[in-house]
Design a protein around this motif. Structure first.
Motif, PDB file in Angstrom:
ATOM      1  N   THR A  99      40.570  38.313  35.180  1.00 10.11           N
ATOM      2  CA  THR A  99      40.127  39.623  34.709  1.00 10.11           C
ATOM      3  C   THR A  99      41.242  40.650  34.883  1.00 10.11           C
ATOM      4  O   THR A  99      42.065  40.546  35.796  1.00 10.11           O
ATOM      5  CB  THR A  99      38.875  40.108  35.482  1.00 10.11           C
ATOM      6  OG1 THR A  99      38.475  41.388  34.981  1.00 10.11           O
ATOM      7  CG2 THR A  99      39.146  40.228  36.973  1.00 10.11           C
ATOM      8  N   ARG A 115      40.337  43.830  35.215  1.00  8.49           N
ATOM      9  CA  ARG A 115      39.685  44.890  35.986  1.00  8.49           C
ATOM     10  C   ARG A 115      39.957  44.691  37.476  1.00  8.49           C
ATOM     11  O   ARG A 115      40.134  43.574  37.948  1.00  8.49           O
ATOM     12  CB  ARG A 115      38.185  44.878  35.725  1.00  8.49           C
ATOM     13  CG  ARG A 115      37.825  45.289  34.299  1.00  8.49           C
ATOM     14  CD  ARG A 115      36.369  45.022  33.984  1.00  8.49           C
ATOM     15  NE  ARG A 115      35.461  45.764  34.853  1.00  8.49           N
ATOM     16  CZ  ARG A 115      34.135  45.631  34.827  1.00  8.49           C
ATOM     17  NH1 ARG A 115      33.581  44.769  33.984  1.00  8.49           N
ATOM     18  NH2 ARG A 115      33.378  46.340  35.637  1.00  8.49           N
ATOM     19  N   ARG A 167      41.130  46.898  44.263  1.00 12.90           N
ATOM     20  CA  ARG A 167      41.087  48.334  43.983  1.00 12.90           C
ATOM     21  C   ARG A 167      41.793  49.090  45.106  1.00 12.90           C
ATOM     22  O   ARG A 167      41.581  48.850  46.298  1.00 12.90           O
ATOM     23  CB  ARG A 167      39.627  48.797  43.900  1.00 12.90           C
ATOM     24  CG  ARG A 167      39.452  50.283  43.561  1.00 12.90           C
ATOM     25  CD  ARG A 167      38.042  50.745  43.847  1.00 12.90           C
ATOM     26  NE  ARG A 167      37.776  50.669  45.287  1.00 12.90           N
ATOM     27  CZ  ARG A 167      36.646  50.237  45.806  1.00 12.90           C
ATOM     28  NH1 ARG A 167      35.680  49.785  45.042  1.00 12.90           N
ATOM     29  NH2 ARG A 167      36.480  50.225  47.129  1.00 12.90           N
ATOM     30  N   LEU A 201      33.577  42.815  40.287  1.00 10.97           N
ATOM     31  CA  LEU A 201      34.433  43.699  39.504  1.00 10.97           C
ATOM     32  C   LEU A 201      34.133  45.155  39.828  1.00 10.97           C
ATOM     33  O   LEU A 201      32.976  45.560  39.973  1.00 10.97           O
ATOM     34  CB  LEU A 201      34.244  43.435  38.010  1.00 10.97           C
ATOM     35  CG  LEU A 201      34.556  42.011  37.529  1.00 10.97           C
ATOM     36  CD1 LEU A 201      34.391  41.903  36.033  1.00 10.97           C
ATOM     37  CD2 LEU A 201      35.950  41.598  37.942  1.00 10.97           C
ATOM     38  N   ALA A 247      36.489  50.715  37.306  1.00 12.90           N
ATOM     39  CA  ALA A 247      37.736  50.328  36.643  1.00 12.90           C
ATOM     40  C   ALA A 247      37.648  50.575  35.158  1.00 12.90           C
ATOM     41  O   ALA A 247      36.599  50.516  34.577  1.00 12.90           O
ATOM     42  CB  ALA A 247      38.034  48.854  36.909  1.00 12.90           C
TER      43      ALA A 247
END
Length: 456
Positions: free
Chosen positions: A366, A368, A400, A452, A456
């Motif tokens: 991914t 994200r 993140r 996720l 994002a």
């Protein structure tokens, strides 16, 4: 056997997660004064290992994805042939095999193929053993036993994870499988750390020992498992296949020659090279005409039957070579009256290995960002529910708020993460490869998606 100036080749093998890439990094970075070309083969959709190898001046070549034991004679000979033309660029070759591969066919190539025997010398097979998980892997996988049996040197790695008594017991277990190999214990303070003299320049592969373990070692290994000769009249025939151990099936249909005498071995030597190299897939409904070329039959993978038309222009005898046994795909060939055709002659080519349909790999990817707390909770749950079936997990994580690439590597219930420096100009993305037995891919994908980052 061959010239004195042959290129030495070290085969590096070992079950998934045993530390092959770590040892390879050490070989590439320690000062031994040798230039090394690397050939890699990894079982998984994303070639993560390519990036995990420390950037160095050495040449790196990556083989096609897939089990090296099936592609070895075609793929490996092609790559080695290309390397010969750059002989002045390196002093030796290190070939790292996938953890699911039988090292026998790799070594076999250097003895069976005349050209390879003249240009290359197999210096030895080095097998990495994960001290903590070896006993369980031995019970789950015949390949583990084979890798140890063929080794010249066995490196006991991750020795810090077991007691001294368990390590002694492990060494006795390994010695019972291979009484002649040199057993080296890696430094418990540094993973895969062994003197370079124990893994490079070790004096040659012991052919006598290999023959003792497998008397058929020097018999040619073919990249197909079955051949059948059919007497066919002009017209269209229906080739039907069900889902099998692979989502596709390589196949060659060709006219029999008088010199074949319905002998599968003679025909096999003629079509052997056709199984090497890339092939465009044929999808359900495609028309196949007898030609001297390989076909890749793409199967639906959803349980439905795949049908292909085999078009015969003139009556005669025709060979059908298949990458796997017809019984594994419920393969049939029927005429226009739906009558099943029976081969006049047929042969199973035992490849010396089995593809365990329960073992497989898939990847999650991914762009994200990943929420680190949710990921940790999901990972803990995954290890608790599927850890014993999870042979290997590896990849990169894009957390993140973290400006550093995180590499994650796991074996069964043991997972390590470490930083690889800032992302820099690289696209920030998460890539994970799972390899294991009877893993629940759907559940894993759902859990991963829940990690996720919503922002994002």
């Amino acid at each position: 056997m061959g010239g004195a100036n042959r290129i030495p080749v070290t085969v590096l093998t070992g079950f998934l997660g045993s530390g092959k890439t770590t040892l390879l990094n050490r070989i590439l970075t320690e000062s031994h004064g040798q230039r090394i070309a690397v050939i890699e083969n990894e079982f998984g959709e994303i070639g993560v290992d390519q990036e995990l190898v420390i950037n160095a001046e050495e040449e790196i070549f990556e083989m096609n994805n897939g089990c090296i034991c099936c592609t070895v004679r075609g793929d490996l000979i092609r790559i080695l042939g290309n390397l010969i033309t750059r002989r002045d660029k390196f002093d030796r070759i290190v070939l790292e095999t996938t953890g699911l591969a039988n090292p026998g066919p790799v070594a076999q190539t250097f003895f069976v193929d005349e050209g390879m025997r003249e240009e290359f010398a197999l210096d030895g097979i080095v097998t990495m053993v994960d001290a903590r998980h070896f006993v369980q892997q031995l019970e789950d996988s015949e390949e583990t036993r084979t890798q140890v049996a063929f080794a010249d040197v066995i490196v006991l790695n991750k020795t810090d994870l077991v007691s001294s008594a368990d390590l002694d017991a492990l060494e006795r277990r390994v010695r019972a499988i291979n009484a002649l190999a040199r057993i080296v214990r890696a430094d418990p303070a540094r993973r895969a750390s062994v003197p370079m003299s124990t893994v490079l320049g070790i004096g040659g592969f012991d052919l006598a020992r290999a023959l003792e373990y497998k008397p058929t070692f020097l018999e040619p290994e073919y990249p197909f498992e079955w051949a059948g000769a059919y007497e066919l009249a002009a017209g269209d025939y229906t080739l039907s296949l069900q889902d099998g151990p692979d989502p596709s099936m390589k196949m060659v249909v060709c006219e029999a020659l008088g010199s074949d005498d319905l002998d599968p071995i003679k025909a096999a030597e003629r079509v052997f090279a056709l199984f090497s190299g890339p092939v465009e897939p044929d999808f359900t409904g495609a028309v196949i005409e007898p030609q001297c070329r390989s076909r890749l039959l793409d199967l639906p993978g959803d349980g439905t039957e795949a049908r292909f038309t085999v078009r015969i222009a003139t009556r005669g005898m025709y060979w059908l070579f298949t990458q796997h046994l017809p019984t594994e795909f419920a393969l049939t060939l029927k005429d226009d009256r739906d009558a099943e055709m029976a081969p006049r002659a047929q042969k199973n080519f035992d490849p010396g290995h089995s593809h365990d349909g329960r073992v497989g790999s898939f990847s999650l990817e991914t762009d994200r960002a990943i929420d680190p707390e949710r990921f940790q909770a999901w990972l803990t749950s995954t290890l608790q529910t599927q850890g014993t079936r999870l042979y290997r997990m590896k990849g990169f994580l894009n957390f993140r708020g973290v400006n550093e690439r995180i590499v994650i590597q796991g074996v069964h219930m043991v997972v390590d993460t470490s930083g690889l420096g800032p992302w820099g100009d690289r696209p920030r993305k998460t890539q994970l490869v799972f390899i294991g037995r009877e893993l629940d891919e759907q559940i894993l994908r759902q859990g991963f998606d829940a990690c996720l980052d919503e922002a994002a």
